[in-house]
Motif scaffolding. Structure first.
Motif, mmCIF file in Angstrom:
data_model
loop_
_atom_site.group_PDB
_atom_site.id
_atom_site.type_symbol
_atom_site.label_atom_id
_atom_site.label_comp_id
_atom_site.label_asym_id
_atom_site.label_seq_id
_atom_site.Cartn_x
_atom_site.Cartn_y
_atom_site.Cartn_z
ATOM 1 N N PHE A 1 15.620 30.435 62.123
ATOM 2 C CA PHE A 1 16.997 30.669 64.209
ATOM 3 C C PHE A 1 17.698 31.496 62.913
ATOM 4 C CE2 PHE A 1 20.587 30.271 65.715
ATOM 5 C CZ PHE A 1 20.494 29.076 66.899
ATOM 6 N N HIS A 2 17.812 32.569 63.979
ATOM 7 C CA HIS A 2 18.737 33.837 63.925
ATOM 8 C C HIS A 2 20.154 33.618 64.254
ATOM 9 C CE1 HIS A 2 15.076 36.599 62.551
ATOM 10 N NE2 HIS A 2 15.629 35.483 61.763
ATOM 11 N N TRP A 3 21.420 33.646 63.661
ATOM 12 C CA TRP A 3 22.547 33.317 64.371
ATOM 13 C C TRP A 3 22.449 34.976 64.913
ATOM 14 C CZ3 TRP A 3 24.815 29.206 64.615
ATOM 15 C CH2 TRP A 3 24.219 27.692 63.574
ATOM 16 N N GLY A 4 21.555 36.074 64.473
ATOM 17 C CA GLY A 4 22.430 37.257 64.636
ATOM 18 C C GLY A 4 20.920 38.137 65.232
ATOM 19 N N GLU A 5 21.019 39.114 65.055
ATOM 20 C CA GLU A 5 19.964 40.363 65.599
ATOM 21 C C GLU A 5 19.574 41.840 64.911
ATOM 22 O OE1 GLU A 5 22.264 39.302 69.047
ATOM 23 O OE2 GLU A 5 20.759 38.369 68.263
ATOM 24 N N SER B 1 5.915 23.202 54.601
ATOM 25 C CA SER B 1 8.044 23.348 55.166
ATOM 26 C C SER B 1 8.370 22.731 54.518
ATOM 27 C CB SER B 1 7.995 24.102 56.591
ATOM 28 O OG SER B 1 9.160 23.868 56.528
ATOM 29 N N ALA B 2 9.567 23.173 54.328
ATOM 30 C CA ALA B 2 10.051 21.695 52.674
ATOM 31 C C ALA B 2 11.937 22.472 54.070
ATOM 32 C CB ALA B 2 10.315 22.239 51.545
ATOM 33 N N ASP B 3 11.436 22.489 54.863
ATOM 34 C CA ASP B 3 13.264 23.111 55.650
ATOM 35 C C ASP B 3 13.503 22.128 55.860
ATOM 36 O OD1 ASP B 3 12.899 26.040 54.910
ATOM 37 O OD2 ASP B 3 11.436 26.119 56.368
ATOM 38 N N THR C 1 17.932 26.552 60.002
ATOM 39 C CA THR C 1 17.488 26.084 60.769
ATOM 40 C C THR C 1 17.881 25.863 61.240
ATOM 41 O OG1 THR C 1 15.385 25.398 58.860
ATOM 42 C CG2 THR C 1 16.264 24.016 59.974
ATOM 43 N N LEU C 2 17.341 25.206 63.410
ATOM 44 C CA LEU C 2 18.216 24.537 63.944
ATOM 45 C C LEU C 2 18.271 22.552 63.922
ATOM 46 C CD1 LEU C 2 19.063 25.505 67.811
ATOM 47 C CD2 LEU C 2 17.983 23.411 67.167
ATOM 48 N N LEU C 3 19.222 22.280 63.992
ATOM 49 C CA LEU C 3 18.985 20.908 64.059
ATOM 50 C C LEU C 3 19.775 20.455 65.291
ATOM 51 C CD1 LEU C 3 21.285 20.562 60.860
ATOM 52 C CD2 LEU C 3 18.807 20.075 61.141
ATOM 53 N N ASN C 4 18.281 19.936 66.038
ATOM 54 C CA ASN C 4 18.865 18.349 67.370
ATOM 55 C C ASN C 4 19.678 18.230 66.911
ATOM 56 O OD1 ASN C 4 18.702 17.615 69.723
ATOM 57 N ND2 ASN C 4 16.211 17.931 69.870
ATOM 58 N N ILE D 1 8.101 28.897 62.618
ATOM 59 C CA ILE D 1 7.759 29.607 63.013
ATOM 60 C C ILE D 1 8.538 31.114 63.016
ATOM 61 C CG2 ILE D 1 8.391 28.498 65.657
ATOM 62 C CD1 ILE D 1 10.884 30.016 66.246
ATOM 63 N N TYR D 2 7.306 31.768 62.918
ATOM 64 C CA TYR D 2 7.197 33.800 62.495
ATOM 65 C C TYR D 2 7.168 34.854 63.652
ATOM 66 C CZ TYR D 2 2.538 33.225 62.753
ATOM 67 O OH TYR D 2 0.827 32.630 63.460
ATOM 68 N N GLN D 3 7.153 34.577 65.054
ATOM 69 C CA GLN D 3 7.700 35.413 65.999
ATOM 70 C C GLN D 3 8.546 34.944 67.168
ATOM 71 O OE1 GLN D 3 3.444 34.386 67.347
ATOM 72 N NE2 GLN D 3 2.741 36.321 66.419
ATOM 73 N N PRO D 4 8.909 35.739 67.631
ATOM 74 C CA PRO D 4 10.565 35.688 68.442
ATOM 75 C C PRO D 4 10.257 34.562 69.555
ATOM 76 C CG PRO D 4 9.529 37.595 68.715
ATOM 77 C CD PRO D 4 8.963 37.300 67.684
ATOM 78 N N PRO D 5 10.944 33.653 70.573
ATOM 79 C CA PRO D 5 12.765 33.687 69.526
ATOM 80 C C PRO D 5 13.137 32.534 68.985
ATOM 81 C CG PRO D 5 11.861 31.950 71.769
ATOM 82 C CD PRO D 5 10.383 32.524 71.224
ATOM 83 N N PHE D 6 13.620 32.689 68.058
ATOM 84 C CA PHE D 6 13.980 33.041 66.986
ATOM 85 C C PHE D 6 16.077 32.390 67.324
ATOM 86 C CE2 PHE D 6 11.783 36.535 65.069
ATOM 87 C CZ PHE D 6 10.704 35.484 64.494
#
Length: 764
Positions: free
Chosen positions: A725-729, A645-647, A540-543, A699-704
């Protein structure tokens, strides 16, 4: 010790005369103000304000209202041609003869004529004299102490226990008047007070488990404070010239305002108490309404005591509290204890009304015609001093306000303060120094969970970005590390509960994270002493610049009833279209959702026979009724669960215990994470506190990656957090690899977000 002259009994004639002259408007106004203040203070005040600031503000309102009443009264004296010249200054002339001097006070005629028969002017205290000043100073201090004690009990005692204070205070007043001032009243008043106390106690027992674990010391302190202050002000009023009413009230309110301001300055300046006078969520209108209603209630209380007596004020308060209690518990009358308790409380109200009628018609009491003996006066002095010492002890010992039971009563005990308890050490490799001079989240624990043992770069990159801002990060996940070697062997707190994953059976789609709330429970249980807990998965990305603006004293979640946090980059409309979608509300759980369930894809998890509503309701039915009532307040009285969501979820440290207790009930079943955790939050949030709305996107579609946030900004939305959020691909061979560019891109994103939020924000 100050001993006041004993007044012959007057209240029955006063009430009868005023009743015959339709002068009962004042008790009715007091009744309405008491009910409205109870509703506003207990349910509508969504702005946690320092207790001394709120009390000082309330006292200032009383002071201005009383000044207005005095000015109006003074003008009335000046323009009344029938008045004597020497009464133009009623607050200054206090030793005048009564004869012909107060007939223009229509609502006070009875009181004044009674006083003329009872006391010659020579028996009254002269305002400004030694005994007068001492008596007014004593009651001013008592009212200041009383305001603090009641406010403190409102913070720490459960709402139903507060209703026990009212009949207890009535009993104390009857005892004090009988023992020390020789006033006797009809036995029905004693019976009514006992009945009301028993009724409220039974209601509370029916709604709250472990109801025997009452904080008796704090309840007694509240009851005695009310009793002593009201009883003594009644005596002081009757021992002074009638025209000094406004002067006495002005002194009481001015003393209270200065006392609470002084205590606030002392606590912040010398004791190091953290000030949270107003937060970003502050609602000044709600605060003003609450303080104004309290001020009106307290002023009308003094006027009822002045024109009638303390017992009529106690009876009116008891009747008002019975009405509020009945409506508060009306939805739970099917519970035997609640029904019996309410029946007793209503019976007590009937007895009160009957005693009022008897008091008005008959001479049912008597007063001592002789002055209390020296021994009696000495005992009263000792009791008063003992009370002041006891209340001083209570005010300075936090543990007195809470139950002495070894376990908390569903959140009605306070959490230990961070300075008075020891934090458990975090895993050794979790420590990393935050950026210099950044301390916004110094007392927050960031709980980052892994549903799978996929650590590696996911953990490394996450820690590299967010440890700049969070000095306390707990990574928690399953034990398996797939022989990855030494790396991360000591970075992750291993949770004892691990859900297996099997996605091959559509009828029982076993996701590994379905019971991840066990990790949340473990983190809360083992790591106390934080101001709050921010729960997120590693992806999860945190702003951070946005999260800075959230008040850490309140819950955060994307609740349908959430309060948006001010955003300089938006127009701050409450239109839900400008925000991320909120969490969902379940269908009626009494319907068999499993029969029509088509799978978690089209129908989500509500109808899943293994983790859905049917399973979750088993836990929900074990939640204490008063907490279920809180959730029903959100859903218009209907029984519903909350799911989504509980993220991203933030739990204030002061509500850690109640959140854990409720979440533990759901963990006794296989209720799905995304139903159990959101429902728990809405059960645990207090009535008077808002939930701050987090713009969280799933979200379940890019961009991640950070590009998703920028896209939403262009569309006019905000992104406080998002998952996934993906730290890689994955590459062309479907092999996943980390991408360090994501670390640098997040830092650029945080810098851009800080500009949008118009704040100074450090970025490495």
């Amino acid at each position: 010790m100050l001993i006041l002259h004993r007044l012959p009994r007057m209240h029955s004639f006063s009430f009868h005369y005023n009743l015959s002259q339709n002068k009962v408007l004042l008790p009715i106004v007091f009744f309405v103000l008491w009910v409205s203040s109870k509703i506003l203070v207990d349910h509508k005040l969504g702005t946690p304000v320092d207790i001394h600031i709120r009390l000082a503000f309330t006292e200032a309102i009383k002071l201005f209202i009383t000044l207005g009443l005095y000015s109006a009264r003074r003008k009335y004296f000046l323009y009344d041609p029938c008045r004597h010249d020497n009464e133009d200054q009623p607050l200054n002339n206090i030793n005048l003869s009564l004869e012909g001097s107060h007939e223009s006070f229509t609502t006070r005629n009875v009181r004044i004529s009674e006083l003329a028969q009872i006391y010659p002017p020579s028996a009254w205290f002269g305002l400004g004299g030694g005994r007068s000043s001492l008596s007014i100073l004593v009651i001013s201090a008592l009212y200041s102490i009383r305001a603090y004690v009641i406010s403190k009990s409102r913070e720490h005692i459960d709402p139903l226990a507060q209703y026990l204070v009212i009949p207890a205070a009535s009993l104390c007043s009857l005892c004090v008047l009988r023992a020390f001032f020789c006033r006797t009243y009809t036995p029905q008043l004693w019976h009514a007070a006992l009945l009301q106390f028993c009724g409220v106690f039974i209601v509370r027992s029916g709604l709250i488990s472990r109801s025997s674990d009452l904080p008796y010391l704090s309840l007694l302190s509240s009851a005695v404070s009310i009793s002593f202050s009201d009883t003594l002000v009644d005596i002081v009023y009757k021992s002074h010239h009638p025209s000094t009413l406004d002067a006495i009230n002005l002194f009481i309110f001015a003393f209270g305002c200065l006392a609470h301001l002084s205590l606030y300055i002392l606590s912040v300046t010398f004791l190091g108490t953290r000030s949270h006078s107003f937060g970003s969520h502050a609602n000044p209108i709600a605060l003003a309404l609450s303080c104004l209603s309290e001020a009106g209630r307290d002023i009308s209380t003094l006027y009822v005591i002045y024109y009638y007596d303390v017992i009529l004020e106690s009876i009116t308060t008891a009747l008002a509290s019975t009405v509020v209690l009945f409506f508060l518990t009306a939805g739970f009358l099917n519970e035997p204890g609640v029904f019996i308790g309410c029946l007793l409380a209503l019976t007590a109200a009937g007895v009160y009304v009957s005693s009022l009628r008897q008091t008005a018609e008959d001479d049912v009491g008597s007063e001592c015609v002789t002055r209390p003996s020296l021994a009696t006066r000495s005992v009263f002095a000792v009791v008063l001093v003992a009370y002041l010492l006891y209340v001083s002890f209570v005010m300075t010992h936090e543990d007195v306000w809470t139950s002495r039971a070894p376990r908390s009563q569903w959140g009605f005990t306070s959490e230990p303060k961070p300075g008075t308890c020891r934090r458990q050490l975090l895993p050794s490799h979790s420590y990393r120094k935050t950026l210099e001079n950044y301390d916004r989240f110094d007392n927050i624990l960031l709980v980052v969970f892994f549903s799978h043992a996929r650590y590696g770069a996911n953990l490394d990159y996450h820690r590299e970005v967010y440890s700049d801002y969070f000095p306390n990060i707990l990574y928690i996940g399953p034990a398996s590390r797939e022989d990855s070697g030494f790396d991360h062997s000591y970075d992750v707190s291993v949770d004892s509960y691990h859900s297996d994953e099997n996605l091959s059976d559509p009828s029982f789609y076993k996701m590994a994270g379905r019971m991840a709330h066990h990790m949340l429970y473990t983190a809360l249980q083992e790591h106390g002493c934080y101001d709050g807990y921010l729960w997120v998965p590693f992806d999860t990305l945190l702003n951070i610049p946005r999260l800075e603006k959230f008040d850490q004293e309140l819950f955060w979640y994307h609740s349908p009833w959430g309060l948006p946090v001010f955003n300089p980059a938006q127009d701050n409309s409450l239109d839900i279209g400008l925000h991320a979608p909120p969490v969902n509300i379940s269908p009626d759980p009494s319907i068999n959702l499993t029969e029509t369930w088509k799978g978690w894809g089209p129908d989500w998890w509500w109808g899943d026979p293994n983790v859905g509503v049917g399973v979750c309701m088993e836990a929900f039915q074990t939640v204490p009724v008063h907490l279920r009532e809180r959730l029903a307040g959100f859903t218009n009285g209907e029984t519903r669960l909350i799911g989504g969501s509980a993220d991203t979820m933030y739990i204030p440290g002061r509500h850690r215990r109640i959140f854990m207790e409720v979440l533990g009930l759901f963990l006794e079943t296989t209720c799905f994470l995304e139903i159990a955790a959101p429902t728990t939050l809405h059960l645990a949030v207090p009535h008077h506190e808002p939930i701050l709305f987090v713009d969280h996107w799933w979200i379940y579609q890019p961009p991640f990656n950070a590009s998703f946030v920028r896209q939403k900004w262009e569309e006019g939305y905000e992104v406080d957090t998002f998952h996934t959020f993906h730290w890689g691909e994955r590459d062309g061979d479907n092999v996943w690899s980390a991408n360090y560019e994501n670390v640098a891109d997040i830092r650029r994103l945080l810098r851009d977000s800080a500009e949008r939020q118009q704040i100074l924000f450090p970025v490495r």
